[in-house]
Design a protein around this motif. Structure first.
Motif, short mmCIF file in Angstrom:
data_model
loop_
_atom_site.label_atom_id
_atom_site.label_comp_id
_atom_site.label_asym_id
_atom_site.label_seq_id
_atom_site.Cartn_x
_atom_site.Cartn_y
_atom_site.Cartn_z
N GLN A 87 0.82 -1.20 0.00
CA GLN A 87 0.00 0.00 0.00
C GLN A 87 0.85 1.26 0.00
N TYR A 90 2.12 2.16 -3.47
CA TYR A 90 1.12 2.84 -4.29
C TYR A 90 1.02 4.31 -3.88
N VAL A 170 -1.30 6.06 6.41
CA VAL A 170 -0.44 4.92 6.05
C VAL A 170 0.65 4.74 7.10
N ASN A 175 2.69 -1.34 8.11
CA ASN A 175 2.50 -2.50 7.23
C ASN A 175 2.74 -3.78 8.02
#
Length: 217
Positions: A87, A90, A170, A175
């Protein structure tokens, strides 16, 4: 008969020589045309760079390049990780594209204000305005209020801010995938430069606009 035959042969030889000469000189002519076009392109590029360096937006261009180039470099270095489906990759991909747009827009502002008469008001509008059509204040007004490209860029700036907010999300979530955790440092770095551009770049833009408003063209 012999004279007619010799004349025909001579004419054929002459045509063949002319054709051969055109074929042989064609690369030279093409090269000369390309060199001329390249020369004009280089001259126009140099003039545009001169306009940017002498424009009131020179300070804004410097700040924009300094704060947007690092995210672009980081994003390009992280590009192979996009195939992993991370993610954060991106996010970096879209973010460095937005940074490129910021740099292009900075140069566009400088060139448009300095030499693009398309941003000037019409003759009727000039008659109804108290501004000098060729003065800095009038050009700034036309650029930021009526120029179509600037209108599109303002929408992109709004998207840039929203994307920065998503970048904060984010970073907060992180992650879970071990293959993507190493990308978080790149996201943090790019996001830091992005927020710096919003604050410092915004101040630099205001300074450039104020300086340009008092210039006389």
């Amino acid at each position: 008969m012999a004279a007619v035959l010799c004349g025909g042969i001579g004419k054929c030889i002459s045509e063949c020589c002319n054709c051969t000469g055109q074929i042989c000189t064609a690369p030279v002519k093409i090269c000369a045309a390309c060199c001329e076009n390249c020369s004009e392109c280089c001259r126009d590029s140099c003039e545009s760079m001169k306009d940017c360096c002498t424009s009131s937006f020179c300070f804004y261009i410097t700040v924009t390049c300094f704060l947007n180039l690092p995210p672009i470099i980081v994003g390009l270095m992280d590009a192979p990780n996009v195939v992993k489906g991370c993610q954060s990759s991106y996010w970096l991909l879209v973010f460095w594209i937005l940074c490129v747009i910021n740099i292009v827009a900075a140069f566009y502002m400088a060139v448009a204000v300095e030499k693009d008469d398309n941003i000037l008001p019409s003759d009727a509008e000039q008659g109804m305005s108290n501004f000098d059509a060729y003065g800095g204040a009038s050009r700034m007004k036309q650029l930021f209020c009526y120029d179509g490209w600037m209108a599109a860029y303002i929408l992109i700036v709004c998207g840039f801010f929203v994307w920065l907010m998503l970048g904060v999300g984010v970073m907060i979530r992180g992650n879970e995938d071990d293959d993507c955790k190493e990308i978080m440092s790149a996201v943090v770095l790019a996001s830091a430069f992005g927020w710096a551009f919003v604050s410092i770049g915004g101040c630099a833009l205001c300074c450039s606009v104020c300086c340009g408003a008092f210039q006389k063209k």
